[in-house]
Design a protein around this motif. Structure first.
Motif, PDB file in Angstrom:
ATOM      1  N   THR A 111      12.663 -14.500  18.772  1.00 42.21           N
ATOM      2  CA  THR A 111      11.219 -14.678  18.679  1.00 42.21           C
ATOM      3  C   THR A 111      10.659 -13.716  17.630  1.00 42.21           C
ATOM      4  O   THR A 111      11.294 -12.712  17.289  1.00 42.21           O
ATOM      5  N   GLY A 112       9.480 -14.031  17.147  1.00 46.08           N
ATOM      6  CA  GLY A 112       8.833 -13.158  16.188  1.00 46.08           C
ATOM      7  C   GLY A 112       7.347 -13.447  16.104  1.00 46.08           C
ATOM      8  O   GLY A 112       6.879 -14.510  16.527  1.00 46.08           O
ATOM      9  N   THR A 113       6.607 -12.497  15.575  1.00 53.01           N
ATOM     10  CA  THR A 113       5.156 -12.625  15.448  1.00 53.01           C
ATOM     11  C   THR A 113       4.727 -12.213  14.050  1.00 53.01           C
ATOM     12  O   THR A 113       5.232 -11.229  13.502  1.00 53.01           O
ATOM     13  N   LEU A 114       3.787 -12.961  13.497  1.00 54.06           N
ATOM     14  CA  LEU A 114       3.192 -12.578  12.216  1.00 54.06           C
ATOM     15  C   LEU A 114       2.099 -11.558  12.507  1.00 54.06           C
ATOM     16  O   LEU A 114       1.057 -11.886  13.066  1.00 54.06           O
ATOM     17  N   ILE A 115       2.355 -10.311  12.158  1.00 54.22           N
ATOM     18  CA  ILE A 115       1.406  -9.234  12.463  1.00 54.22           C
ATOM     19  C   ILE A 115       0.194  -9.311  11.540  1.00 54.22           C
ATOM     20  O   ILE A 115      -0.950  -9.146  11.985  1.00 54.22           O
ATOM     21  N   SER A 116       0.441  -9.542  10.260  1.00 56.25           N
ATOM     22  CA  SER A 116      -0.662  -9.598   9.296  1.00 56.25           C
ATOM     23  C   SER A 116      -0.258 -10.442   8.102  1.00 56.25           C
ATOM     24  O   SER A 116       0.934 -10.605   7.813  1.00 56.25           O
ATOM     25  N   ILE A 117      -1.266 -10.990   7.418  1.00 53.96           N
ATOM     26  CA  ILE A 117      -1.004 -11.722   6.179  1.00 53.96           C
ATOM     27  C   ILE A 117      -0.705 -10.693   5.092  1.00 53.96           C
ATOM     28  O   ILE A 117      -1.514  -9.803   4.838  1.00 53.96           O
ATOM     29  N   PRO A 118       0.450 -10.781   4.445  1.00 55.36           N
ATOM     30  CA  PRO A 118       0.840  -9.720   3.508  1.00 55.36           C
ATOM     31  C   PRO A 118       0.128  -9.764   2.165  1.00 55.36           C
ATOM     32  O   PRO A 118      -0.339 -10.816   1.714  1.00 55.36           O
ATOM     33  N   LYS A 119       0.039  -8.603   1.536  1.00 60.38           N
ATOM     34  CA  LYS A 119      -0.391  -8.481   0.152  1.00 60.38           C
ATOM     35  C   LYS A 119       0.838  -8.638  -0.747  1.00 60.38           C
ATOM     36  O   LYS A 119       1.986  -8.522  -0.294  1.00 60.38           O
TER      37      LYS A 119
END
Length: 204
Positions: free
Chosen positions: A175-183
């Motif tokens: 499983t995994g989660t997108l913590i933030s939209i990257p720069k």
């Protein structure tokens, strides 16, 4: 869905670089383009430089079709902030890109196939559209019935890449989660990407 006959190795040779930084790329042995004129390329024009930047970015994410890539650019323009950074954020939010970054597979092409075949859930629901845009906080997981697939086990065990900091991944639970939209500077591209030139290309 647009036909994508080009393999990742052909893309590498056509662009004249090891786009994914893989040790088996033919560019490692032949650092020039294919064909009898591959070693005698002329200095590109400004248009040529911009076109190459676009082809690199399209190719890196699995040779995205031109029509869809134009839509991404239009969406990047519509959003607040810099268009070039927005474009990278959109591309990195694609489900197949997220699966690739999470190291559940070894290539973005394998990630696309994994999603297409229904092996991936987002927030508990099956999603089989590779271009689906993952949002911050979304939980991505490999279906329980698919967790013994060799392509997934090989991807997790691969030491070629690391999981970037903007993703939280538990390979033991798949499983995994997108913590933030990257720069742009956060994305681990093996080659230099120039989304600003892509924006200039579409602004001509």
């Amino acid at each position: 869905m647009a036909k994508r006959a080009s393999t990742k190795h052909k893309i590498d040779r056509r662009l004249g670089l090891n786009l994914w930084g893989r040790p088996k790329s033919p560019f490692n042995d032949r650092g020039y383009g294919p064909g009898q004129h591959g070693q005698g390329r002329r200095k590109p024009t400004d248009y040529g430089v911009q076109l190459m930047a676009k082809q690199k970015l399209k190719g890196y994410y699995g040779n995205i079709g031109e029509k869809q890539f134009r839509r991404y650019h239009a969406e990047a323009v519509r959003r607040k902030g810099g268009t070039d950074e927005n474009l990278i954020g959109i591309l990195e939010s694609r489900l197949d890109a997220v699966i690739y970054r999470m190291k559940f597979v070894s290539t973005v092409f394998a990630a696309r196939q994994l999603v297409n075949h229904g092996h991936v859930n987002v927030n508990g629901r099956r999603v089989n559209i590779p271009s689906y845009l993952v949002r911050e906080g979304d939980k991505v997981e490999i279906k329980k019935s698919s967790r013994e697939l060799l392509v997934i086990l090989n991807g997790i065990q691969s030491s070629e890449r690391d999981v970037p900091a903007y993703l939280d991944v538990d390979h033991s639970k798949m499983t995994g989660t997108l913590i933030s939209i990257p720069k742009l500077e956060e994305v681990p591209y093996p080659v230099q990407m120039e989304p600003n030139l892509v924006v200039e290309f579409y602004s001509r």
